[in-house]
Design a protein around this motif. Sequence first.
Motif, PDB file in Angstrom:
ATOM      1  N   LYS A 112      42.218  44.654  44.446  1.00  9.56           N
ATOM      2  CA  LYS A 112      42.251  43.683  45.545  1.00  9.56           C
ATOM      3  C   LYS A 112      43.686  43.562  46.025  1.00  9.56           C
ATOM      4  O   LYS A 112      44.622  43.498  45.230  1.00  9.56           O
ATOM      5  CB  LYS A 112      41.737  42.329  45.049  1.00  9.56           C
ATOM      6  CG  LYS A 112      41.676  41.251  46.116  1.00  9.56           C
ATOM      7  CD  LYS A 112      41.409  39.885  45.503  1.00  9.56           C
ATOM      8  CE  LYS A 112      40.053  39.801  44.857  1.00  9.56           C
ATOM      9  NZ  LYS A 112      39.779  38.413  44.372  1.00  9.56           N
ATOM     10  N   PHE A 113      43.841  43.495  47.355  1.00 12.19           N
ATOM     11  CA  PHE A 113      45.176  43.408  47.947  1.00 12.19           C
ATOM     12  C   PHE A 113      45.178  42.344  49.029  1.00 12.19           C
ATOM     13  O   PHE A 113      44.276  42.290  49.867  1.00 12.19           O
ATOM     14  CB  PHE A 113      45.571  44.759  48.555  1.00 12.19           C
ATOM     15  CG  PHE A 113      46.890  44.730  49.281  1.00 12.19           C
ATOM     16  CD1 PHE A 113      48.083  44.670  48.580  1.00 12.19           C
ATOM     17  CD2 PHE A 113      46.937  44.733  50.670  1.00 12.19           C
ATOM     18  CE1 PHE A 113      49.309  44.634  49.249  1.00 12.19           C
ATOM     19  CE2 PHE A 113      48.147  44.694  51.350  1.00 12.19           C
ATOM     20  CZ  PHE A 113      49.339  44.646  50.633  1.00 12.19           C
ATOM     21  N   GLY A 114      46.177  41.470  48.998  1.00 11.97           N
ATOM     22  CA  GLY A 114      46.281  40.437  50.029  1.00 11.97           C
ATOM     23  C   GLY A 114      46.680  39.109  49.436  1.00 11.97           C
ATOM     24  O   GLY A 114      47.453  39.034  48.477  1.00 11.97           O
ATOM     25  N   LEU A 163      48.844  42.208  44.642  1.00 13.83           N
ATOM     26  CA  LEU A 163      47.821  43.213  44.344  1.00 13.83           C
ATOM     27  C   LEU A 163      47.350  43.020  42.915  1.00 13.83           C
ATOM     28  O   LEU A 163      48.159  42.777  42.015  1.00 13.83           O
ATOM     29  CB  LEU A 163      48.390  44.620  44.527  1.00 13.83           C
ATOM     30  CG  LEU A 163      47.439  45.794  44.268  1.00 13.83           C
ATOM     31  CD1 LEU A 163      47.739  46.940  45.236  1.00 13.83           C
ATOM     32  CD2 LEU A 163      47.560  46.303  42.823  1.00 13.83           C
ATOM     33  N   THR A 164      46.036  43.116  42.704  1.00 11.18           N
ATOM     34  CA  THR A 164      45.486  42.969  41.367  1.00 11.18           C
ATOM     35  C   THR A 164      44.419  44.023  41.113  1.00 11.18           C
ATOM     36  O   THR A 164      43.718  44.445  42.039  1.00 11.18           O
ATOM     37  CB  THR A 164      44.882  41.561  41.163  1.00 11.18           C
ATOM     38  OG1 THR A 164      44.423  41.434  39.817  1.00 11.18           O
ATOM     39  CG2 THR A 164      43.718  41.310  42.099  1.00 11.18           C
ATOM     40  N   ILE A 165      44.322  44.454  39.867  1.00 11.38           N
ATOM     41  CA  ILE A 165      43.198  45.270  39.427  1.00 11.38           C
ATOM     42  C   ILE A 165      42.390  44.440  38.444  1.00 11.38           C
ATOM     43  O   ILE A 165      42.940  43.597  37.728  1.00 11.38           O
ATOM     44  CB  ILE A 165      43.647  46.607  38.808  1.00 11.38           C
ATOM     45  CG1 ILE A 165      44.506  46.385  37.564  1.00 11.38           C
ATOM     46  CG2 ILE A 165      44.389  47.451  39.819  1.00 11.38           C
ATOM     47  CD1 ILE A 165      44.842  47.667  36.821  1.00 11.38           C
ATOM     48  N   PHE A 166      41.081  44.649  38.421  1.00 11.25           N
ATOM     49  CA  PHE A 166      40.206  43.802  37.611  1.00 11.25           C
ATOM     50  C   PHE A 166      38.967  44.594  37.214  1.00 11.25           C
ATOM     51  O   PHE A 166      38.682  45.659  37.783  1.00 11.25           O
ATOM     52  CB  PHE A 166      39.800  42.553  38.400  1.00 11.25           C
ATOM     53  CG  PHE A 166      39.108  42.870  39.708  1.00 11.25           C
ATOM     54  CD1 PHE A 166      37.729  43.011  39.772  1.00 11.25           C
ATOM     55  CD2 PHE A 166      39.845  43.044  40.876  1.00 11.25           C
ATOM     56  CE1 PHE A 166      37.098  43.318  40.977  1.00 11.25           C
ATOM     57  CE2 PHE A 166      39.224  43.352  42.086  1.00 11.25           C
ATOM     58  CZ  PHE A 166      37.846  43.485  42.129  1.00 11.25           C
ATOM     59  N   ALA A 179      47.893  41.732  37.697  1.00  9.81           N
ATOM     60  CA  ALA A 179      48.353  41.539  39.069  1.00  9.81           C
ATOM     61  C   ALA A 179      49.868  41.594  39.160  1.00  9.81           C
ATOM     62  O   ALA A 179      50.585  41.222  38.222  1.00  9.81           O
ATOM     63  CB  ALA A 179      47.854  40.198  39.615  1.00  9.81           C
ATOM     64  N   VAL A 180      50.348  42.059  40.317  1.00 11.66           N
ATOM     65  CA  VAL A 180      51.756  41.979  40.695  1.00 11.66           C
ATOM     66  C   VAL A 180      51.807  41.167  41.975  1.00 11.66           C
ATOM     67  O   VAL A 180      51.168  41.527  42.970  1.00 11.66           O
ATOM     68  CB  VAL A 180      52.376  43.371  40.914  1.00 11.66           C
ATOM     69  CG1 VAL A 180      53.829  43.238  41.348  1.00 11.66           C
ATOM     70  CG2 VAL A 180      52.282  44.210  39.639  1.00 11.66           C
TER      71      VAL A 180
END
Length: 337
Positions: A112-114, A163-166, A179-180
């Motif tokens: 996810k980005f935003g 930005l996060t990965i999950f 997330a960063v």
Amino acid sequence: MAVKNRRLINLFLWLAVACWVMPMAAQEKVNKVTQFMNSLSNRLKINGYALLDYTYNDQASPNNEFKVNKVIGMVELTIVPKVKAFAMFSFNSASLLEAWGSYTPCEQFGVKFGQFKTPFTAENPLSPTMLEFITENALVTQYMVMGANPLMMPGSGGRDIGLTIFGNLFYSRLSYDLAVMNGAGRNRGDINSAKDFVARLMVHPVQHLSFGGSMILGRGHTEELGNFKRNRFAASAQLKTTPLEVRTEYMWGRDGDDDSQGCYVTAAAKNLAVKNLDLVAGYDRLDCTAGITNRVSVGLNYWFYPRCRVRLGYNHAKVHGAAKGANSVLTQLQLAF
């Protein structure tokens, strides 16, 4: 005469063909428009909610108030399978709350980005429409990540840009977020060149039980302090059964050389005596440089329609060393679609 007759016949034939083809073409366009609208309606979701309050606080001035707490609109669009775009807008504050795109190729991995809620603690990502109390988040959650702490993203509402990965692993027994993020809050440019690293890991050993932890490692910035270390850690546990739900968390943070900590426990007894009536009770505590605050809360929530409820609550909050605490009576109408 024969030539004229042939011309008339050809004219009638062309008119007949035109009268037959044009409606078909028009119908085809109508069908295409209908198909597009049906496809769009299947891919587009529009939701929203409003929270309307009346509160009384014996230590406030004025001591009672009607308030439009929140009016929120949300749009989610499935662009193609596994790719989504989402936006959330606050009408009463006229501000953008969230705007993000996501790609989820499988249950085990998504990105996810935003602008979205920081994946820290079990409570912060929850919608106000599902939280137990009218006051919404615990004091420690507000301080650590939601902007009540002037050193921690003022006015962010627990949201940031990044930005996060999950995903969910091992048959959904383990869920993770990495997330960063800017560390500046929503609708704001970054305040320094450093980024916040956020991680959350939750274990679900059995159907009704979850526990885990989360953290934020980053650097804040103010004109007074310049760049300073700003870290957060949380331990979380949650029990969700049909009659009873309990959630508890302990959090610790450091801003430069200052430490802060706190905890909360929230319990909800579902369908108590009356169908769709919940009894909720909780205790929370915040210990920071401003002092130690303890708060006890109780309330009743009646769900008269899915996601719609009327609520009555009472809380008593007292700062350590103060002569007396504050007593509040709160009511709320929640309308959602």
